[in-house]
Design an enzyme around this catalytic site. Structure first.
Site, short mmCIF file in Angstrom:
data_model
loop_
_atom_site.label_atom_id
_atom_site.label_comp_id
_atom_site.label_asym_id
_atom_site.label_seq_id
_atom_site.Cartn_x
_atom_site.Cartn_y
_atom_site.Cartn_z
N TRP A 1 0.84 -1.21 0.00
CA TRP A 1 0.00 0.00 0.00
C TRP A 1 0.87 1.25 0.00
CZ3 TRP A 1 -4.26 -1.47 -1.79
CH2 TRP A 1 -4.88 -2.65 -1.37
N ASP B 1 -1.65 6.56 6.44
CA ASP B 1 -2.65 5.59 6.00
C ASP B 1 -2.90 4.64 7.17
OD1 ASP B 1 -4.17 3.58 4.92
OD2 ASP B 1 -2.80 3.09 3.27
N LYS C 1 -12.14 -2.04 6.95
CA LYS C 1 -11.27 -2.89 7.75
C LYS C 1 -11.72 -2.93 9.21
CE LYS C 1 -8.69 -3.34 4.08
NZ LYS C 1 -7.66 -2.41 3.67
C1 LIG Z 1 -7.06 -2.01 2.30
C2 LIG Z 1 -6.01 -0.98 2.36
C3 LIG Z 1 -5.90 0.01 1.38
C4 LIG Z 1 -6.79 0.05 0.15
O1 LIG Z 1 -8.08 0.38 0.50
P1 LIG Z 1 -9.23 0.55 -0.61
O2 LIG Z 1 -10.33 1.13 0.21
O3 LIG Z 1 -9.53 -0.81 -1.14
O4 LIG Z 1 -8.75 1.46 -1.67
C5 LIG Z 1 -4.93 0.96 1.54
N1 LIG Z 1 -4.09 0.95 2.59
C6 LIG Z 1 -4.16 0.00 3.55
C7 LIG Z 1 -3.21 0.04 4.70
C8 LIG Z 1 -5.12 -0.99 3.46
O5 LIG Z 1 -5.21 -1.93 4.41
#
Ligand SMILES: *Cc1c(COP(=O)(O)O)cnc(C)c1O
Length: 358
Positions: free
Chosen positions: A101, A168, A192
């Site tokens: 990511w 993030d 998540k």
């Molecule tokens: C799942 C995830 C993403 C991507 O998320 P989307 O909503 O599918 O774009 C980005 N960063 C992290 C750390 C993630 O776990």
């Protein structure tokens, strides 16, 4: 019977939240209308988004100079939206590359300004969190990923930084207390730990905005959402509603400290078994082990048993345990809403399997 849901995302939600959301989808508060058919400008949704914002602020202890925004496009859109809004062409953003990511965020940021990767564990398949790096004072911001969903590593603490941190937090947001003052901008896809797929929370400090020279389309300008309270266009009404219900659940559960204690207990229960069990081993540096996504593989000697153990898990009502293709083996995601008894069931299965095969 409800399955044990170890999925990495979309992921397990509290049973009480699902029940309430189910009712709202059919008949919201006895109105004879589904929440899905109500105007986002009506009093019902206004009350929902206001409560969601108030709960979010209360739960994380957010100072007044931060905004809570509900966006769409997933966390992946923040990989470009953050640099688009924060970074001029002649400015530099620093990145710590701790997983796929982060790597994607790096690639997107390059389109908007200078990018400097100041630390990376990419060459070691992201098996640890780099800690020794220098943060240049002249950079615009430092981008971090708090928890690496695919590899199962997590930042225990955040570096002291003289430049704003953009983080993030998609896969460990609201799983533990944190100091919002340490960050200039935080983003997290809801699916998540917070709600269903379809909304991404952005928390941004006021002074981060309005410093770039480029033209920003209204829908890609954080200020639009600040100004219109996330209601410039039709927002993802239902995901925001379900996230609000989860925030209520978090507050009722005792807040982030309680969740952190529970999450740590769940994770250690499983890590202890991974370390003790001769069939399995962990895949990352012990000190960087994630309390949200727990990766493990079969020890080499038992590699042939992997498919059999996977089938056994499925037969016992456990889903989402297959590891990401770049790590292999297994990944148990143990988000806030995963009950301790699901982890206990998995641990018991690992024990029984080792007794039969070891
Ligand atoms: C799942 C995830 C993403 C991507 O998320 P989307 O909503 O599918 O774009 C980005 N960063 C992290 C750390 C993630 O776990």
């Amino acid at each position: 019977m409800k399955k044990h849901n170890f999925s990495a995302g979309p992921a397990v939600l509290p049973a009480s939240v699902l029940k309430e959301a189910g009712k709202a989808a059919v008949n919201y508060q006895g109105m004879g209308l589904s929440l899905l058919e109500l105007s986002h400008r009506g009093p019902e949704f206004t009350a929902i988004i206001e409560e969601a914002n108030a709960l979010m602020r209360e739960i994380i202890g957010l100072p007044d100079n931060y905004h809570v925004l509900w966006l769409t496009g997933g966390a992946s859109s923040q990989f470009f939206m953050a640099p688009m809004n924060l970074l001029n062409e002649d400015e530099t953003a620093l990145f710590v590359n701790t997983g796929v990511w982060a790597d994607k965020a790096i690639i997107e940021a390059k389109a908007f300004g200078n990018v400097q990767v100041i630390a990376s564990s990419k060459e070691q398949n992201y098996t640890f969190i780099p800690k020794d790096y220098k943060i240049s004072k002249s950079a615009k911001y430092l981008h971090l990923t708090s928890n690496n969903t695919i590899y199962g590593t997590q930042m225990r603490k955040f570096p002291k930084s003289s430049v704003p941190i953009v983080c993030d937090m998609s896969s460990d947001f609201l799983s533990r207390p944190f100091k919002p003052e340490q960050f200039g901008l935080i983003y997290a896809g809801a699916q998540k730990n917070l709600g269903p797929a379809g909304t991404t929370v952005v928390i941004v400090r006021d002074d981060m905005l309005g410093t770039v020279l480029r033209h920003l389309p209204a829908m890609l300008d954080y200020r639009t959402f600040v100004k219109e309270n996330s209601l410039y266009n039709t927002p993802p009404v239902f995901p925001i509603y379900v996230s609000m219900l989860t925030l209520r659940w978090i507050k009722k559960s005792g807040g982030l400290k309680t969740l952190q204690r529970r999450n740590k207990a769940k994770a250690l229960l499983l890590y202890d078994e991974i370390d003790r069990n001769p069939l399995f081993r962990g895949t990352v540096a012990e000190e960087d082990r994630s309390y949200m996504n727990i990766c493990f593989v079969m020890n080499e000697k038992y590699a042939a048993l992997e498919a059999e153990f996977g089938k056994l898990c499925e037969a016992n009502g456990m889903i989402g345990l297959k590891g990401h293709r770049s790590v292999g083996g297994f990944r148990a995601s143990t988000y806030n809403a995963l009950p301790q008894k699901s982890v206990q069931a998995l641990v018991q299965l690992m024990r029984d399997f080792a007794e039969r095969k070891g």
